[in-house]
Design an enzyme around this catalytic site. Sequence first.
Site, PDB file in Angstrom:
ATOM      1  N   GLU A  66     -15.234 -41.998  18.776  1.00 31.98           N
ATOM      2  CA  GLU A  66     -14.364 -40.824  18.827  1.00 31.98           C
ATOM      3  C   GLU A  66     -12.917 -41.149  18.509  1.00 31.98           C
ATOM      4  O   GLU A  66     -12.221 -40.370  17.859  1.00 31.98           O
ATOM      5  CB  GLU A  66     -14.462 -40.148  20.201  1.00 31.98           C
ATOM      6  CG  GLU A  66     -15.776 -39.399  20.431  1.00 31.98           C
ATOM      7  CD  GLU A  66     -16.947 -40.304  20.732  1.00 31.98           C
ATOM      8  OE1 GLU A  66     -16.748 -41.520  20.939  1.00 31.98           O
ATOM      9  OE2 GLU A  66     -18.092 -39.801  20.766  1.00 31.98           O
ATOM     10  N   HIS A 135     -21.625 -33.660  30.123  1.00 34.42           N
ATOM     11  CA  HIS A 135     -22.010 -32.663  29.117  1.00 34.42           C
ATOM     12  C   HIS A 135     -21.621 -31.246  29.536  1.00 34.42           C
ATOM     13  O   HIS A 135     -22.095 -30.285  28.949  1.00 34.42           O
ATOM     14  CB  HIS A 135     -23.528 -32.686  28.887  1.00 34.42           C
ATOM     15  CG  HIS A 135     -24.029 -33.904  28.177  1.00 34.42           C
ATOM     16  ND1 HIS A 135     -24.115 -35.124  28.777  1.00 34.42           N
ATOM     17  CD2 HIS A 135     -24.475 -34.087  26.912  1.00 34.42           C
ATOM     18  CE1 HIS A 135     -24.603 -36.011  27.910  1.00 34.42           C
ATOM     19  NE2 HIS A 135     -24.828 -35.401  26.775  1.00 34.42           N
TER      20      HIS A 135
HETATM   21  C1  LIG Z   1     -18.694 -41.535  23.774  1.00 34.53           C
HETATM   22  C2  LIG Z   1     -19.939 -40.795  23.445  1.00 34.53           C
HETATM   23  N1  LIG Z   1     -20.014 -40.122  22.279  1.00 34.53           N
HETATM   24  C3  LIG Z   1     -21.128 -39.419  21.975  1.00 34.53           C
HETATM   25  C4  LIG Z   1     -22.176 -39.384  22.830  1.00 34.53           C
HETATM   26  C5  LIG Z   1     -23.416 -38.562  22.489  1.00 34.53           C
HETATM   27  N2  LIG Z   1     -24.543 -39.459  22.226  1.00 34.53           N
HETATM   28  C6  LIG Z   1     -25.414 -39.780  23.191  1.00 34.53           C
HETATM   29  S1  LIG Z   1     -26.493 -40.920  22.701  1.00 34.53           S
HETATM   30  C7  LIG Z   1     -25.840 -40.998  21.155  1.00 34.53           C
HETATM   31  C8  LIG Z   1     -26.411 -41.956  20.157  1.00 34.53           C
HETATM   32  C9  LIG Z   1     -26.442 -43.354  20.689  1.00 34.53           C
HETATM   33  O1  LIG Z   1     -27.012 -44.228  19.777  1.00 34.53           O
HETATM   34  P1  LIG Z   1     -27.189 -45.754  20.094  1.00 34.53           P
HETATM   35  O2  LIG Z   1     -25.928 -46.330  20.642  1.00 34.53           O
HETATM   36  O3  LIG Z   1     -27.751 -46.393  18.889  1.00 34.53           O
HETATM   37  O4  LIG Z   1     -28.238 -45.802  21.283  1.00 34.53           O
HETATM   38  P2  LIG Z   1     -29.724 -45.197  21.355  1.00 34.53           P
HETATM   39  O5  LIG Z   1     -29.603 -43.822  21.952  1.00 34.53           O
HETATM   40  O6  LIG Z   1     -30.287 -45.186  19.992  1.00 34.53           O
HETATM   41  O7  LIG Z   1     -30.479 -46.089  22.284  1.00 34.53           O
HETATM   42  C10 LIG Z   1     -24.772 -40.117  21.048  1.00 34.53           C
HETATM   43  C11 LIG Z   1     -23.991 -39.888  19.828  1.00 34.53           C
HETATM   44  C12 LIG Z   1     -22.050 -40.098  24.039  1.00 34.53           C
HETATM   45  N3  LIG Z   1     -23.038 -40.110  24.949  1.00 34.53           N
HETATM   46  N4  LIG Z   1     -20.927 -40.796  24.321  1.00 34.53           N
END
Ligand SMILES: Cc1ncc(C[n+]2csc(CCOP(=O)(O)OP(=O)(O)O)c2C)c(N)n1
Lengths: 330, 382
Positions: A66, A135
């Site tokens: 972000e 959220h």
């Molecule tokens: C700071 C932040 N930005 C956005 C989100 C929304 N979000 C939740 S999970 C996710 C993707 C995460 O991907 P990754 O780090 O590869 O982990 P995975 O879920 O694939 O295990 C996003 C964008 C969040 N939780 N925190």
Amino acid sequence: MAETVTFKNMALAKAINESLRRALDADPKVLVMGEDVGKLGGVFRVTDGLQKDFGESRVVDTPLAESGIVGTAIGLALRGYRPVVEIQFDGFVFPAYDQIVTQLAKMHARSLGKVKMPVVVRIPYGGGIGAVEHHSESPESLFAHVAGLKVVSPSNASDAYWMMQQAIQSDDPVIFFEPKRRYWDKGDVNTEAIPGPLHKAQVVREGTDLTLVAYGPMVKLCQEVANAAAEEGRSLEVVDLRSISPLDFDAIQASVEKTRRLVVVHEAPVFFGSGAEIAARITERCFYHLEAPVLRVGGYHAPYPPARLEDEYLPGLDRVLDAVDRSLAY
Amino acid sequence: MTVESTAARKPRRSAGTRKSPSTKPELVQLLTPEGKRVKNAEYDKYVADITPEELRGLYRDMVLTRRFDAEATSLQRQGELGLWASLLGQEAAQIGSGRALRDDDYVFPTYREHGVAWCRGVDPTNLLGMFRGVNNGGWDPNGNNFHLYTIVIGSQTLHATGYAMGVAKDGADSAVIAYFGDGASSQGDVAESFTFSAVYNAPVVFFCQNNQWAISEPTERQTRVPLYQRAQGFGFPGVRVDGNDVLASLAVTKWALERARGGEGPTLVEAYTYRMGAHTTSDDPSKYRADEEREAWEAKDPILRLRRYLEASNHADEGFFAELETESEALGKRVREAVRAMPDPDRFAIFEHAYADGHALVDEERAGFAAYQASFADGEGA
Ligand SMILES: Cc1ncc(C[n+]2csc(CCOP(=O)(O)OP(=O)(O)O)c2C)c(N)n1
């Protein structure tokens, strides 16, 4: 000859989608950026189909960062672009808070007006959808407190459509809070007739006994409260602020001079919230008109609770009616 | 004309259209997808003394974790949970790394580490409270040295680093492990945790499960180099392990933990794996990825792979698998019943624990809340 009026009935999320589409179409400098905004069309589908039609260089899936999203939007704005960035949820704006507060907000002042910052930061915010933590938050006062930012929140599809146009056209950074629990609420959008300026509040229901002031997700609730109160013979006026910074105190004052009572409703914690500012200013402006202290209804000074308790935490019909009763009892 | 000048004049290609990095990275693997044991000069020694019983244990862990996960997914479908983040496909990465840990090690998970929680002895039903919406945590982090799930992406990597700095200051020889995803690797917090852990030589293992996707964004949207290579620039080693190979995940994590214990500082382990299901139950992966991709990864299934090895090496018989099946059903039943019986929290929980010390405003609001609730009770009684 009859005017052609183009009313379209659409959900609030779709109205923002159409608005972004119009802006992308009209100005090649407008960009849409954020996590998952491309192929997926955003987790709420607000940007659905935009990448397909405008391509990957106009509708940009960003890395999961972000601070990076807002920081690069600042750079793009310096280069003449007008980025509209999406923060996926309210609770995830804080990694970008530094860029927003220390950079985005101050650039115009620091450059003695030479540099414009036409950046829109879209944030789906607020609760009521049964989500997990981070959220459902309402951090608008944290942004309204910062000079240099405009902070707005539409409550219906038509405003969502037009306020987004106005936000993108603004040369100031706009934090655009989207009431996520109203995303699926439909309303008529007239895509031709431009409504009032971005910062003007609107009386959405006329009344004589008390003024309810709200914005975003709470406007609909206040209209329901006014309906319920009408059954008890009470006439409530509902003012939709639309803009939190700047704030249209004139509109509130006009209403309060008529009704003499004011209740401010927002989801954010009451303590140091936008209601505090409204209460203080209206007390200054309307001291001799008020029949009761300005009351506020909002969240508690506690972390946003787990989903099963959010109905207790969020202002609902009964809590607002209770405040109305208390105000009228003075 | 030089190559560079031609390139400079051409319109730049959007980075998004390029394919994965071309360098083919080394992948530590000890079990092939067919379940064949392959030799590895560097890492074999970390699993050299593993017994058939321990191997069956790893298998059991993976099967039960998958069963638990499947139960949670269906409980979400039945409306018992608001949301679920499935670990389907990532069992080997989690069980392998989780079983490499000592009791005194400390774990900092994201929201998907159900298999690691299992290895730490956290009752799986405790993991469900937050997804059901009855709490924002659900267990005592110090009970099992397993921190609460972290939803804000990347934040916990700094907590892990700080904790590890504390371990080093205390002169203890435990290690810390931080879990995160490939998407998280883009966050500033993760880069800062790499910086801090390197300059303070903190005993922390960064365990990145590269499951190929961050919601709809593929790993190429986060990085132009294989993730494990990031570590080099910060001054510590990185290694890519086959995250669908429980034995390799175990061995590589043991190696990294030993480095941490021995005062050699941080390590980045990239477990190369795949998220078989949706990102969460609210996600629809058909919007952004092809079914064939999942099918290709199904052939590398972590559980099937170990089963083939156990069978081929006569380390497990039919009785073992049948018994495990029964145990698995019983776990599903227990989880289902526990979730359905999980009470809604007390209303006043809103105000509990906002502060450790009291706070006058909270007290006032709690009293107001109580009076308001009581006014309803009066109304109902009247
Ligand atoms: C700071 C932040 N930005 C956005 C989100 C929304 N979000 C939740 S999970 C996710 C993707 C995460 O991907 P990754 O780090 O590869 O982990 P995975 O879920 O694939 O295990 C996003 C964008 C969040 N939780 N925190």
